[in-house]
Enzyme design. Structure first.
Site, PDB file in Angstrom:
ATOM      1  N   ASP A  66       0.852  -1.190   0.000  1.00 22.65           N
ATOM      2  CA  ASP A  66       0.000   0.000   0.000  1.00 22.65           C
ATOM      3  C   ASP A  66       0.890   1.243   0.000  1.00 22.65           C
ATOM      4  O   ASP A  66       1.953   1.257   0.615  1.00 22.65           O
ATOM      5  CB  ASP A  66      -0.871   0.073   1.273  1.00 22.65           C
ATOM      6  CG  ASP A  66      -1.606  -1.228   1.555  1.00 22.65           C
ATOM      7  OD1 ASP A  66      -2.027  -1.867   0.580  1.00 22.65           O
ATOM      8  OD2 ASP A  66      -1.754  -1.583   2.741  1.00 22.65           O
ATOM      9  N   ASP A  72      -0.342   7.848   8.113  1.00 20.73           N
ATOM     10  CA  ASP A  72      -0.030   6.453   8.481  1.00 20.73           C
ATOM     11  C   ASP A  72       1.285   6.424   9.244  1.00 20.73           C
ATOM     12  O   ASP A  72       1.404   5.846  10.321  1.00 20.73           O
ATOM     13  CB  ASP A  72       0.186   5.573   7.230  1.00 20.73           C
ATOM     14  CG  ASP A  72      -1.084   5.227   6.485  1.00 20.73           C
ATOM     15  OD1 ASP A  72      -2.108   5.020   7.138  1.00 20.73           O
ATOM     16  OD2 ASP A  72      -1.022   5.142   5.249  1.00 20.73           O
ATOM     17  N   GLU A  95       0.860  -2.712  10.990  1.00 24.61           N
ATOM     18  CA  GLU A  95       0.687  -2.760   9.542  1.00 24.61           C
ATOM     19  C   GLU A  95       1.808  -2.009   8.829  1.00 24.61           C
ATOM     20  O   GLU A  95       2.205  -2.378   7.725  1.00 24.61           O
ATOM     21  CB  GLU A  95      -0.668  -2.130   9.160  1.00 24.61           C
ATOM     22  CG  GLU A  95      -0.877  -2.129   7.656  1.00 24.61           C
ATOM     23  CD  GLU A  95      -2.192  -1.499   7.217  1.00 24.61           C
ATOM     24  OE1 GLU A  95      -3.130  -1.444   8.005  1.00 24.61           O
ATOM     25  OE2 GLU A  95      -2.259  -1.086   6.064  1.00 24.61           O
ATOM     26  N   GLU A  96       2.308  -0.960   9.441  1.00 22.71           N
ATOM     27  CA  GLU A  96       3.276  -0.109   8.759  1.00 22.71           C
ATOM     28  C   GLU A  96       4.732  -0.482   9.040  1.00 22.71           C
ATOM     29  O   GLU A  96       5.627   0.255   8.652  1.00 22.71           O
ATOM     30  CB  GLU A  96       3.035   1.362   9.122  1.00 22.71           C
ATOM     31  CG  GLU A  96       1.658   1.876   8.755  1.00 22.71           C
ATOM     32  CD  GLU A  96       1.330   1.774   7.255  1.00 22.71           C
ATOM     33  OE1 GLU A  96       2.257   1.650   6.439  1.00 22.71           O
ATOM     34  OE2 GLU A  96       0.133   1.785   6.924  1.00 22.71           O
ATOM     35  N   ASP A 117      -3.063  -1.564  13.749  1.00 25.28           N
ATOM     36  CA  ASP A 117      -3.135  -0.885  12.455  1.00 25.28           C
ATOM     37  C   ASP A 117      -3.252   0.592  12.821  1.00 25.28           C
ATOM     38  O   ASP A 117      -4.298   1.037  13.285  1.00 25.28           O
ATOM     39  CB  ASP A 117      -4.380  -1.375  11.691  1.00 25.28           C
ATOM     40  CG  ASP A 117      -4.577  -0.630  10.373  1.00 25.28           C
ATOM     41  OD1 ASP A 117      -3.799   0.307  10.101  1.00 25.28           O
ATOM     42  OD2 ASP A 117      -5.506  -0.993   9.637  1.00 25.28           O
ATOM     43  N   LEU A 119      -3.518   3.374  11.282  1.00 20.91           N
ATOM     44  CA  LEU A 119      -4.587   4.134  10.634  1.00 20.91           C
ATOM     45  C   LEU A 119      -5.267   3.229   9.624  1.00 20.91           C
ATOM     46  O   LEU A 119      -4.632   2.776   8.669  1.00 20.91           O
ATOM     47  CB  LEU A 119      -3.994   5.370   9.943  1.00 20.91           C
ATOM     48  CG  LEU A 119      -4.797   6.645  10.083  1.00 20.91           C
ATOM     49  CD1 LEU A 119      -5.209   6.929  11.510  1.00 20.91           C
ATOM     50  CD2 LEU A 119      -3.979   7.799   9.563  1.00 20.91           C
ATOM     51  N   ASP A 120      -6.517   2.936   9.867  1.00 21.52           N
ATOM     52  CA  ASP A 120      -7.279   2.099   8.943  1.00 21.52           C
ATOM     53  C   ASP A 120      -8.112   3.009   8.045  1.00 21.52           C
ATOM     54  O   ASP A 120      -8.647   4.007   8.498  1.00 21.52           O
ATOM     55  CB  ASP A 120      -8.194   1.157   9.743  1.00 21.52           C
ATOM     56  CG  ASP A 120      -8.911   0.173   8.843  1.00 21.52           C
ATOM     57  OD1 ASP A 120      -8.221  -0.519   8.064  1.00 21.52           O
ATOM     58  OD2 ASP A 120     -10.144   0.108   8.891  1.00 21.52           O
ATOM     59  N   GLU A 284      -6.061  -6.509  12.176  1.00 23.72           N
ATOM     60  CA  GLU A 284      -7.370  -5.964  11.786  1.00 23.72           C
ATOM     61  C   GLU A 284      -8.491  -6.946  12.160  1.00 23.72           C
ATOM     62  O   GLU A 284      -9.371  -6.637  12.954  1.00 23.72           O
ATOM     63  CB  GLU A 284      -7.421  -5.677  10.278  1.00 23.72           C
ATOM     64  CG  GLU A 284      -6.522  -4.524   9.846  1.00 23.72           C
ATOM     65  CD  GLU A 284      -6.569  -4.249   8.356  1.00 23.72           C
ATOM     66  OE1 GLU A 284      -6.579  -3.067   7.981  1.00 23.72           O
ATOM     67  OE2 GLU A 284      -6.571  -5.205   7.537  1.00 23.72           O
TER      68      GLU A 284
HETATM   69 MG    MG Z   1      -6.254  -1.201   7.699  1.00 23.83          MG
HETATM   70 MG    MG Z   2      -3.619   1.145   7.952  1.00 27.58          MG
END
Ligand code: MG
Ligand code: MG
Length: 340
Positions: A66, A72, A95-96, A117, A119-120, A284
């Site tokens: 992504d 993020d 996630e990052e 996560d 920032l979703d 998530e």
């Molecule tokens: Mg997400």
């Molecule tokens: Mg995210």
């Protein structure tokens, strides 16, 4: 409007829950205190997005491919900086961040594990649509260990979660939280800087009349039975229960938040371009599944209860179906028999 008679902040709620466990040492509430500080800072920054130079993309893509947006990155680093020195955690994953996020050598290693996560829904940031932060807490496998946490500590099935939650940065900032004693909602009051409980023991309706999915992928869904189920939801019934209405924000945490309040079903199936689906199991799907189950709903991967899956990879994806108990059960019957 506060729909609970008790006036409770998130720290006092956690303290009260700890009192139910005489073995508790207070480390958990100290962990949550650090975490809610990070969440308040992110909420503040999200509220000012557009006024300062924090909208837009960075030059990077994350492990999942992504595009990483500035918010993020910012949110990821705020959580890490708030959490790495409290002495409560032994390892984190996000996630990052590609691999494990270790606790720096100079700090004490605690007995908890945090996955998140930061920032979703980040593609919705730049157009001012609701986004969120998702988190989940485990106890490390060997609670007496004082060394660095390992990958095994991260890759525990969802039913081992000690607590899970998410924050929605929407028309207000809302923290939805469970530690296995029901799902509770706290709304951020910026004038006093506290999350105040606004719903105690949130309950998802047994059945809804909303479905939520990226129906643009309809012809890419691998499983004909998912298509049949969605067609069923859209077919008018004599009793007027169907057709269901479609709602889709494309911030999964926001779509699931609405599903908890109004009932219905959220679907993210596997498709020809995402053969394992799109939702990430560890940071998530599992926390959202725990929140949904604690509110009386159901979360499955199609073939099994979502929280029974043993993760093999930090960034593993999983087909994800959650919502009202009766709606998810209907889907299970479709997946098994091809019809109700
Ligand atoms: Mg997400
Ligand atoms: Mg995210």
């Amino acid at each position: 409007m506060i729909r609970t008679t008790r006036l409770v902040t998130i720290p006092s709620h956690i303290k009260q829950e700890e009192e139910l466990h005489p073995e508790a040492t207070g480390t958990f509430s100290s962990l949550m205190q650090d975490l809610t500080l990070a969440l308040r800072i992110i909420a503040w920054e999200v509220r000012r997005a557009g006024l300062n130079d924090i909208l837009g993309i960075t030059d990077n893509t994350n492990y999942n491919g992504d595009i990483v947006r500035k918010l993020d990155d910012y949110s990821n680093s705020v959580i890490i900086r708030a959490m790495d020195h409290g002495g409560n955690l032994c390892v984190m994953a996000s996630e990052e961040s590609d691999g494990l996020i270790s606790i720096p050598e100079k700090y004490v290693k605690g007995k908890y594990v945090l996955v998140f996560d930061p920032l979703d829904g980040s593609t919705n940031i730049d157009v001012n649509i609701t986004i969120g932060t998702i988190f989940s807490i485990y106890q490390r496998i060997d609670p007496d260990s004082k060394s660095d946490g390992t990958l095994d500590d991260i890759l525990q099935p969802g039913h081992k979660q000690v607590a899970a939650g998410y924050v929605l940065y929407g028309s207000s900032t809302t923290l939805v939280y469970t530690s296995g004693h029901g799902t509770h909602v706290f709304t951020y009051d910026p004038t006093i800087g506290e999350f105040i409980m606004t719903f105690e023991n949130l309950e998802i309706p047994k059945r809804g009349n909303l479905y939520s999915c990226n129906e643009g992928n309809f012809f890419k869904w691998n499983n004909q039975r998912i298509r049949d189920y969605v067609n069923y939801l859209k077919t008018p019934s004599e009793d007027g229960v169907r057709p269901y209405n479609l709602r889709y924000i494309a911030t999964s945490v926001a779509d699931i938040h609405r599903t908890i309040y109004y009932g219905g079903i959220y679907l993210y199936p596997e498709d020809t371009s995402s053969p394992k689906g799109k939702i990430r199991l560890v940071y998530e799907a599992n926390p959202l599944a725990m929140i949904i189950e604690q509110a009386g709903g159901k979360a499955i991967s199609g073939t099994q209860r979502l929280m029974d899956i043993v993760p093999e990879h930090i960034h593993q994806r999983v087909p994800f179906f959650v919502g009202s108990k009766d709606d998810v059960t209907d889907l299970e019957i479709f997946l098994r028999n091809g019809k109700l």
